[in-house]
Design a protein around this motif. Structure first.
Motif, PDB file in Angstrom:
ATOM      1  N   PRO A  12      95.557  36.065  -2.718  1.00  0.00           N
ATOM      2  CA  PRO A  12      94.306  35.709  -3.393  1.00  0.00           C
ATOM      3  C   PRO A  12      93.971  36.654  -4.540  1.00  0.00           C
ATOM      4  O   PRO A  12      94.143  37.876  -4.432  1.00  0.00           O
ATOM      5  CB  PRO A  12      93.261  35.822  -2.274  1.00  0.00           C
ATOM      6  N   PHE A  13      93.482  36.080  -5.644  1.00  0.00           N
ATOM      7  CA  PHE A  13      92.926  36.826  -6.768  1.00  0.00           C
ATOM      8  C   PHE A  13      91.524  36.288  -7.024  1.00  0.00           C
ATOM      9  O   PHE A  13      91.307  35.067  -7.006  1.00  0.00           O
ATOM     10  CB  PHE A  13      93.775  36.640  -8.031  1.00  0.00           C
ATOM     11  N   ILE A  14      90.576  37.177  -7.269  1.00  0.00           N
ATOM     12  CA  ILE A  14      89.209  36.780  -7.596  1.00  0.00           C
ATOM     13  C   ILE A  14      88.829  37.465  -8.898  1.00  0.00           C
ATOM     14  O   ILE A  14      88.873  38.690  -9.002  1.00  0.00           O
ATOM     15  CB  ILE A  14      88.219  37.171  -6.480  1.00  0.00           C
ATOM     16  N   ARG A  15      88.502  36.639  -9.905  1.00  0.00           N
ATOM     17  CA  ARG A  15      88.092  37.163 -11.214  1.00  0.00           C
ATOM     18  C   ARG A  15      89.089  38.182 -11.770  1.00  0.00           C
ATOM     19  O   ARG A  15      88.718  39.216 -12.306  1.00  0.00           O
ATOM     20  CB  ARG A  15      86.691  37.764 -11.123  1.00  0.00           C
ATOM     21  N   GLY A  16      90.380  37.896 -11.603  1.00  0.00           N
ATOM     22  CA  GLY A  16      91.420  38.726 -12.183  1.00  0.00           C
ATOM     23  C   GLY A  16      91.828  39.924 -11.352  1.00  0.00           C
ATOM     24  O   GLY A  16      92.673  40.699 -11.782  1.00  0.00           O
ATOM     25  N   LEU A  17      91.262  40.093 -10.167  1.00  0.00           N
ATOM     26  CA  LEU A  17      91.608  41.228  -9.308  1.00  0.00           C
ATOM     27  C   LEU A  17      92.226  40.714  -8.016  1.00  0.00           C
ATOM     28  O   LEU A  17      91.704  39.792  -7.385  1.00  0.00           O
ATOM     29  CB  LEU A  17      90.366  42.065  -8.994  1.00  0.00           C
ATOM     30  N   GLY A  18      93.353  41.330  -7.619  1.00  0.00           N
ATOM     31  CA  GLY A  18      94.038  40.904  -6.407  1.00  0.00           C
ATOM     32  C   GLY A  18      94.747  42.048  -5.735  1.00  0.00           C
ATOM     33  O   GLY A  18      94.363  43.206  -5.881  1.00  0.00           O
ATOM     34  N   PHE A  19      95.824  41.712  -4.989  1.00  0.00           N
ATOM     35  CA  PHE A  19      96.569  42.690  -4.197  1.00  0.00           C
ATOM     36  C   PHE A  19      95.600  43.415  -3.249  1.00  0.00           C
ATOM     37  O   PHE A  19      94.937  42.780  -2.451  1.00  0.00           O
ATOM     38  CB  PHE A  19      97.347  43.647  -5.095  1.00  0.00           C
ATOM     39  N   SER A  20      95.471  44.743  -3.346  1.00  0.00           N
ATOM     40  CA  SER A  20      94.608  45.481  -2.410  1.00  0.00           C
ATOM     41  C   SER A  20      93.149  45.501  -2.856  1.00  0.00           C
ATOM     42  O   SER A  20      92.349  46.269  -2.302  1.00  0.00           O
ATOM     43  CB  SER A  20      95.111  46.930  -2.267  1.00  0.00           C
ATOM     44  N   ARG A  21      92.790  44.663  -3.815  1.00  0.00           N
ATOM     45  CA  ARG A  21      91.416  44.678  -4.344  1.00  0.00           C
ATOM     46  C   ARG A  21      90.581  43.505  -3.837  1.00  0.00           C
ATOM     47  O   ARG A  21      89.456  43.322  -4.265  1.00  0.00           O
ATOM     48  CB  ARG A  21      91.443  44.674  -5.874  1.00  0.00           C
ATOM     49  N   VAL A  22      91.135  42.683  -2.951  1.00  0.00           N
ATOM     50  CA  VAL A  22      90.394  41.588  -2.323  1.00  0.00           C
ATOM     51  C   VAL A  22      90.490  41.759  -0.810  1.00  0.00           C
ATOM     52  O   VAL A  22      91.582  41.917  -0.262  1.00  0.00           O
ATOM     53  CB  VAL A  22      90.962  40.212  -2.734  1.00  0.00           C
ATOM     54  N   VAL A  23      89.346  41.754  -0.144  1.00  0.00           N
ATOM     55  CA  VAL A  23      89.296  41.878   1.312  1.00  0.00           C
ATOM     56  C   VAL A  23      89.272  40.485   1.931  1.00  0.00           C
ATOM     57  O   VAL A  23      88.543  39.600   1.473  1.00  0.00           O
ATOM     58  CB  VAL A  23      88.059  42.679   1.755  1.00  0.00           C
ATOM     59  N   THR A  24      90.080  40.293   2.965  1.00  0.00           N
ATOM     60  CA  THR A  24      90.043  39.065   3.755  1.00  0.00           C
ATOM     61  C   THR A  24      89.537  39.411   5.149  1.00  0.00           C
ATOM     62  O   THR A  24      90.101  40.292   5.817  1.00  0.00           O
ATOM     63  CB  THR A  24      91.429  38.427   3.851  1.00  0.00           C
ATOM     64  N   VAL A  25      88.458  38.755   5.566  1.00  0.00           N
ATOM     65  CA  VAL A  25      87.907  38.945   6.910  1.00  0.00           C
ATOM     66  C   VAL A  25      88.280  37.719   7.727  1.00  0.00           C
ATOM     67  O   VAL A  25      87.780  36.616   7.496  1.00  0.00           O
ATOM     68  CB  VAL A  25      86.387  39.147   6.875  1.00  0.00           C
ATOM     69  N   PHE A  26      89.202  37.894   8.661  1.00  0.00           N
ATOM     70  CA  PHE A  26      89.700  36.803   9.500  1.00  0.00           C
ATOM     71  C   PHE A  26      89.464  37.161  10.955  1.00  0.00           C
ATOM     72  O   PHE A  26      89.845  38.243  11.392  1.00  0.00           O
ATOM     73  CB  PHE A  26      91.195  36.577   9.230  1.00  0.00           C
ATOM     74  N   GLN A  27      88.827  36.269  11.683  1.00  0.00           N
ATOM     75  CA  GLN A  27      88.485  36.500  13.086  1.00  0.00           C
ATOM     76  C   GLN A  27      87.614  37.746  13.227  1.00  0.00           C
ATOM     77  O   GLN A  27      87.700  38.483  14.195  1.00  0.00           O
ATOM     78  CB  GLN A  27      89.766  36.626  13.916  1.00  0.00           C
TER      79      GLN A  27
END
Length: 751
Positions: free
Chosen positions: A161-176
């Protein structure tokens, strides 16, 4: 006495056999938004059976009844009626927006307590529709249609995932409820979750480190479980299958759940997915793009009025082919339907255990979450019985919050933290990063105040992280792995700490809402950026980190406008962000002597990102389900130190969509056009990518089978079979083309 008993018996029998009336209803909203609702039938001591947007009552006796439906942000629906013997009453309920309120108030995240009034820019995406179950790219295949959200591919099974041009370790995914740590620093490491048992995803755009800690510099993906079974006291579930022509891929899935009268519940989900190599627009098979996935999920808990808890377990096993850099010159493709793993490939196994509990009291509410995640990743390149690069990562995450709810200002106090240990597997042939661990803890305050249609929100947080890299295991010594600076004890420690904050305000004026927010976010460098010093299998790079890096710190301003009416809705956002100590990856124009690989190293600069998104929706007919949608996004990113564009900045894009129910039945026709502009602002070592256009068209229908339902859809993506290279593809430097035309067939049976 005998006559009286006989008459009483006949009355009981007649009453029992007269309880054959029923009510079945479908709920829609004025703004066509999927929302949770509460339904009560006055005149019967019976709970409704709820599935998605449908409800039912069965085995009712004849008589007078009244029914009420409530949902946050909508006017209460109320109707009185008489049910005759054996009557089957069908209802279509439309919930109308409250005239002085723009949208419903829903909880965005239980962990932090934020809701839809927050001044953050966010988008909620429902994954309940059958048409959203078809993408071979899984969860990201649906999410990247959101303006401002993009997917960086390393093949169909690996999308980041990329959000507004930022991705890799710059987007947090909260799952479960777990803050996902699954080696996301690697370009060839995917998101690692799919949509099994998922109801919706809430996407927060912009820095959210004040609530989620390190890594939420670009935004957050909040993946929400499907818990519709909590509204029913019968066994509920679904099972189905999907087929994708692009890869001759299929997916079979099923879910079953039961809530008991003592408020205890259990639920289980199961899915198996298998894909061969995909074809591009010219019919070329892209070798080794095959993948398969096995997923099992289990949930159990208690759902009471003032106390809820839930234990969950997820097992996810993936085998993912790695597309070779030379694929377009010398393909690894075999036969069209070959699904066997071939070199090189990845094996990724995840075990996620989590526990959460909520409690509501007269003056306060509490939340607690604990989780433990084991991620095992193997990259196998030279031989099937050898692991070239292997990690076993264990991550324990905790999160607690208490909110005071009986004061004019809602006060929330929270703590979050992680313990992470990452070890190289025994027997691995190569080593990119040393064994490492980190401890992180953070505490935050969130205040919310509402007055005269103004909603004010402020937050402040302090975090501390200590990271240790160790190269003193025998296998690292034998390999000759050296930490940066070559310390004598073969151990390095670095610390990061600091404050983050945000302040925002939203103003609601009837059908208009304006949001403004300023915030700061941060990210501590990941293990690869700090400690890497070795070859990376599956690539042609020798990667070198820098233990002296400072943490990234961003400062962003956001402005959002929303409007909703019966026929028209609009949303627009603009943002600007400055990032100090932005870390990027570049070639050193040198060759590592022993391996002969090109050296790539990490560097820090100051950066700037800015842009905006918009979404327009028009419903020209009040009495018909016909919806037009128009959306788009623009992002710009600059390396301020070198006065050049940043890498991995997505191209401008526009999206046109149509959604139509032409009949009184549940047939739905949908389609769209996606226009992606030429990306003529390539960053360092990037190449220009050309514009392309994608056409999509689909139809779905819901078949009523007694009390149950069969959902079916037929969807065509990239119908004109466009051949293109996506600028967000991690393989674009080698001109590996993206998937061509895909026809998907999806079936799902709900009970």
């Amino acid at each position: 006495m005998k006559l009286s008993a006989l008459l009483y018996f006949l009355f009981i029998v007649q009453f029992a056999f007269s309880q054959n009336a029923s009510i079945k209803g479908v709920v829609k909203t004025e703004d066509n938004f999927d929302t949770d609702f509460e339904v009560r039938l006055i005149g019967a001591n019976q709970k409704a059976s709820v599935s998605g947007n449908q409800f039912s009552f069965t085995k009712l006796s004849s008589g007078e009844y009244s029914i009420s439906l409530r949902a946050p942000g909508y006017e209460v629906f109320f109707e009185e009626f008489y049910l005759s013997k054996d009557e089957q009453k069908n209802m279509l309920v439309e919930l109308l927006l409250i005239s002085d309120q723009l949208d419903e108030i829903m909880i965005i995240d239980e962990q932090t307590g934020i809701n839809s009034k927050t001044p953050y820019s966010f988008t909620s995406v429902s994954l309940e529709a059958i048409k959203d179950k078809s993408s071979p790219n899984g969860l990201m295949g649906t999410l990247r249609d959101i303006p401002g959200v993009y997917g960086a591919e390393f093949g169909q099974g690996i999308v980041k995932p990329f959000i507004r041009g930022l991705g890799f370790s710059r987007v947090v995914t909260v799952f479960q409820g777990n803050k996902l740590e699954n080696q996301q620093w690697g370009g060839d490491h995917g998101l690692g979750v799919n949509d099994l048992g998922v109801k919706r995803v809430d996407v927060i755009k912009g820095p959210a480190s004040v609530l989620y800690g390190s890594g939420a510099l670009g935004g957050v993906l909040l993946v929400k479980d499907d818990e519709t079974y909590l509204k029913s006291n019968t066994i509920t579930g679904n099972f189905g299958t999907s087929f994708n022509s692009i890869s001759n891929g299929y997916r079979t899935f099923g879910s079953v759940a039961k809530k008991f009268e003592n408020d205890f519940y259990v639920a289980a989900d199961l899915a198996y997915e298998n894909h061969a190599d995909y074809k591009d627009g010219e019919g070329r098979i892209i070798g080794n793009s095959r993948f398969n996935t096995n997923t099992i999920r289990f949930h159990a808990g208690l759902d009471q009025e003032s106390f809820q808890n839930k234990f969950s377990f997820t097992y996810n096993d993936q085998s993912l082919g790695i597309i070779d850099d030379n694929e377009m010159e010398e393909t690894l493709a075999t036969s069209r339907n070959d699904r066997s793993m071939q070199l090189p490939f990845q094996e990724v196994v995840d075990y996620l255990f989590s526990y959460k509990q909520n409690s509501q009291h007269e003056k306060y509410e509490t939340f607690l979450h604990l989780s433990h995640h084991i991620n095992e990743r193997k990259e196998i390149e030279e031989a099937f019985d050898e692991v070239d690069l292997g990690f076993r990562q264990q991550h324990t995450f905790y999160n607690g919050r208490i909110s005071l709810t009986n004061t004019a200002i809602k006060h929330s106090f929270g703590i979050q933290g992680s313990f992470l240990n990452n070890k190289n597997m025994q027997g691995a042939q190569e080593f990119l990063v040393p064994d490492a661990n980190f401890f992180e803890t953070g505490a935050y305050y969130l205040g919310e105040y509402e007055v005269n249609n103004y909603f004010l929100q402020a937050a402040l947080r302090y975090d501390y992280r200590s990271i240790t890299g160790e190269a003193n295991s025998q296998q690292l010594i034998d390999d000759g792995f050296i930490l940066p600076g070559n310390p004598e004890n073969r151990k390095l420690n670095t610390d990061f700490g600091g404050l983050t904050g945000s302040f925002g305000v939203s103003k609601t004026i009837k059908k208009h809402k304006i949001k403004a927010n300023v915030s700061t976010g941060y990210r501590a460098p990941d293990l690869a950026e700090l400690f890497s010093n070795g070859p990376h299998p599956g690539t042609t790079r020798f990667e070198i980190g820098n233990v002296n890096f400072e943490r990234e710190q961003s400062y962003q301003a956001d402005l959002n406008y929303e409007f909703k009416s019966r026929k028209f809705s609009a949303a627009a956002s603009v943002f600007g962000s400055l990032i100090n100590n932005y870390i990027f990856f570049s070639s050193a124009d040198e060759v590592e002597p022993e391996s002969g690989l090109n050296i790539w190293d990490y560097r820090q600069v100051d950066a700037r990102l800015y842009g905006g998104e918009f979404n327009l929706q028009y419903r020209p007919f009040e009495d018909k389900e016909f919806k037009l949608n128009f959306s788009g996004a623009v992002v710009r990113g600059d390396n301020l130190d070198f006065n050049e564009p940043l890498t991995f900045i997505p191209p401008d894009n526009l999206n046109f969509g149509i959604d139509w129910m032409p009949f009184t039945t549940t047939t739905r026709i949908f389609g769209g056009v996606r226009l992606v502009a030429e990306q003529d602002r390539p960053g360092f070592n990037e190449t220009l990518t050309e514009a392309y256009t994608l056409f999509n068209l689909g139809v779905s229908h819901h078949f009523e089978l007694g009390k149950n339902q069969l959902q079916a859809s037929l969807i065509g993506n990239n119908l004109l079979n466009e051949t293109f290279v996506d600028h967000m593809s991690l393989l674009r430097a080698n001109q590996v083309t993206s998937p061509g035309r895909n026809i998907s067939l999806n079936l799902r049976y709900l009970f």
